[in-house]
Design an enzyme around this catalytic site. Structure first.
Site, PDB file in Angstrom:
ATOM      1  N   GLU A   1      39.605  43.880  32.799  1.00 12.02           N
ATOM      2  CA  GLU A   1      38.527  42.936  33.147  1.00 12.02           C
ATOM      3  C   GLU A   1      37.197  43.413  32.586  1.00 12.02           C
ATOM      4  OE1 GLU A   1      38.561  40.725  36.889  1.00 12.02           O
ATOM      5  OE2 GLU A   1      36.599  41.555  37.353  1.00 12.02           O
TER       6      GLU A   1
ATOM      7  N   HIS B   1      35.676  34.951  42.757  1.00 14.54           N
ATOM      8  CA  HIS B   1      36.767  35.261  43.687  1.00 14.54           C
ATOM      9  C   HIS B   1      36.511  34.607  45.037  1.00 14.54           C
ATOM     10  CE1 HIS B   1      37.667  39.052  41.241  1.00 14.54           C
ATOM     11  NE2 HIS B   1      38.814  38.414  41.292  1.00 14.54           N
ATOM     12  N   GLY B   2      37.573  34.330  45.769  1.00 14.83           N
ATOM     13  CA  GLY B   2      37.434  33.898  47.156  1.00 14.83           C
ATOM     14  C   GLY B   2      36.997  35.074  48.001  1.00 14.83           C
TER      15      GLY B   2
ATOM     16  N   ASN C   1      44.766  33.225  38.171  1.00 13.38           N
ATOM     17  CA  ASN C   1      45.104  33.814  39.467  1.00 13.38           C
ATOM     18  C   ASN C   1      44.752  32.859  40.596  1.00 13.38           C
ATOM     19  OD1 ASN C   1      45.670  36.043  37.933  1.00 13.38           O
ATOM     20  ND2 ASN C   1      44.402  37.450  39.123  1.00 13.38           N
ATOM     21  N   VAL C   2      45.694  32.704  41.507  1.00 17.95           N
ATOM     22  CA  VAL C   2      45.477  31.834  42.664  1.00 17.95           C
ATOM     23  C   VAL C   2      45.728  32.642  43.932  1.00 17.95           C
ATOM     24  CG1 VAL C   2      46.203  29.735  43.838  1.00 17.95           C
ATOM     25  CG2 VAL C   2      46.272  29.844  41.339  1.00 17.95           C
TER      26      VAL C   2
ATOM     27  N   ASP D   1      48.111  43.293  40.406  1.00 16.77           N
ATOM     28  CA  ASP D   1      46.771  42.737  40.204  1.00 16.77           C
ATOM     29  C   ASP D   1      45.740  43.842  40.489  1.00 16.77           C
ATOM     30  OD1 ASP D   1      44.815  40.747  39.871  1.00 16.77           O
ATOM     31  OD2 ASP D   1      44.939  40.082  41.958  1.00 16.77           O
ATOM     32  N   HIS D   2      44.475  43.607  40.126  1.00 15.09           N
ATOM     33  CA  HIS D   2      43.357  44.523  40.386  1.00 15.09           C
ATOM     34  C   HIS D   2      43.683  45.912  40.920  1.00 15.09           C
ATOM     35  CE1 HIS D   2      39.929  41.803  39.888  1.00 15.09           C
ATOM     36  NE2 HIS D   2      40.670  40.883  40.427  1.00 15.09           N
TER      37      HIS D   2
ATOM     38  N   GLY E   1      40.100  33.960  40.336  1.00 13.65           N
ATOM     39  CA  GLY E   1      39.376  33.025  41.197  1.00 13.65           C
ATOM     40  C   GLY E   1      39.755  31.592  40.889  1.00 13.65           C
ATOM     41  N   GLY E   2      41.049  31.357  40.629  1.00 15.50           N
ATOM     42  CA  GLY E   2      41.505  30.014  40.238  1.00 15.50           C
ATOM     43  C   GLY E   2      41.393  28.983  41.343  1.00 15.50           C
TER      44      GLY E   2
HETATM   45 ZN   LIG Z   1      40.714  38.871  40.647  1.00 19.90          ZN
END
Ligand SMILES: [Zn+2]
Length: 301
Positions: free
Chosen positions: A136, A187-188, A245-246, A74-75, A224-225
């Site tokens: 992204e 995002h969280g 994404n979770v 990821d990222h 940011g699911g």
């Molecule tokens: Zn992300």
């Protein structure tokens, strides 16, 4: 991801900021008979305890069930959430050498031209290794240290939303396989005390999402699911979100259980229960694995 998109399903991707989260996530995916990704982001090695791409891969290979789960990087930001330049290509190269099955480059803090150039380099590396590359465009806010503007203000103004014309050009010129877009998702928070707070309930601009899908022609990704209102999420899947994404949802389950019990096993159980709930009750994906893994991947989007 193309199969999921064609049959109107989504591939959830679960972030594992703590290595003991890998086992219960894989177990939940298998028990619910789903197909999903396990994923790790650079900021989780730095700000949490998943240590690095090699440690995550080693943990994943201990528990993996290739018919059910794959490992995604990821990222990998070109400029990170603290505004530092990152040697993103060497991180991506390292992950590909290790055996990651898909990767993401995040040039979203760059201007369009620079994002295109950086993404194209990452896509070339990934494709040479035979794996897909996610990119992204637009700003999925929330990882940065400062406070976010009020959510409703963000949503109304469309601040950071992925621009449709830019997205069309971006997909064409970079050759990215999946595109992470900003349509109201956030995002969280990951820093300070706010990382333990309940995440704001996000909405999604579904019309904008549909335009992005038509303009790009690639499966879209929703970061940011956690905390997106369920009816929006299900509608977004119909409109072309093929990966979601979770992170926050299962990270907070792990941290809260560990805090209360002091037991890693109890924290793993909490992650298992939360992941089962997400797959079964939130995404309604139980029993859908074969629909994703068996569909013929021949139909172009
Ligand atoms: Zn992300």
């Amino acid at each position: 991801m193309r199969n999921a998109s064609q049959v109107g399903l989504v591939v959830p991707a679960f972030n594992v900021p703590y290595l003991p989260m890998v086992e219960p996530v894989v177990r939940a995916v298998v028990d619910q008979d789903c197909f999903a990704l396990v994923e790790t982001a650079r900021l989780e090695w730095i700000k949490f305890e998943s240590r690095g791409p090699a440690a995550c891969l080693e943990e994943f290979f201990k528990w993996q069930k290739p018919d059910y789960v794959r490992l995604h990087l990821d990222h990998v930001p070109v400029i990170d959430e603290d505004n530092c330049r990152v040697d993103y290509l060497s991180i991506i190269r390292q992950a590909l050498d290790l055996g990651y099955q898909s990767v993401m480059v995040d040039g979203s803090r760059l201007g369009l031209e620079e994002n295109v150039a950086a993404t194209r380099q990452a896509v070339e590396l990934a494709h040479a290794a035979g794996v897909p590359c996610e990119a992204e465009l637009g700003a999925v806010l929330g990882h940065e240290a400062g406070p976010l503007p009020p959510y409703e203000e963000l949503f109304r103004s469309g601040l950071g939303f992925t621009d449709v014309a830019e997205a069309q050009r971006f997909a064409q010129e970079t050759g990215c396989d999946w595109l992470s877009v900003a349509v109201g998702n956030i995002h969280g928070a990951v820093s300070g005390a706010v990382k333990d707070q309940k995440k704001v309930e996000a909405r999604l601009n579904l019309e904008h999402l549909e335009e992005l899908r038509q303009a790009t022609g690639v499966p879209l990704v929703l970061h940011g699911g956690s905390g997106v209102r369920r009816e929006y999420l299900l509608a977004a899947i119909e409109k072309g979100i093929a990966k979601v994404n979770v992170g926050t949802e299962i990270r907070q389950a792990y941290e809260a259980a560990l805090r209360e019990s002091g037991s890693v096993a109890a924290a793993q159980d909490a992650v298992y229960e939360r992941t089962c709930w997400l797959l079964r009750d939130y995404f309604s994906l139980s029993g859908t694995r074969k629909l994703v893994t068996d569909s013929p991947p021949h139909r172009a989007l």
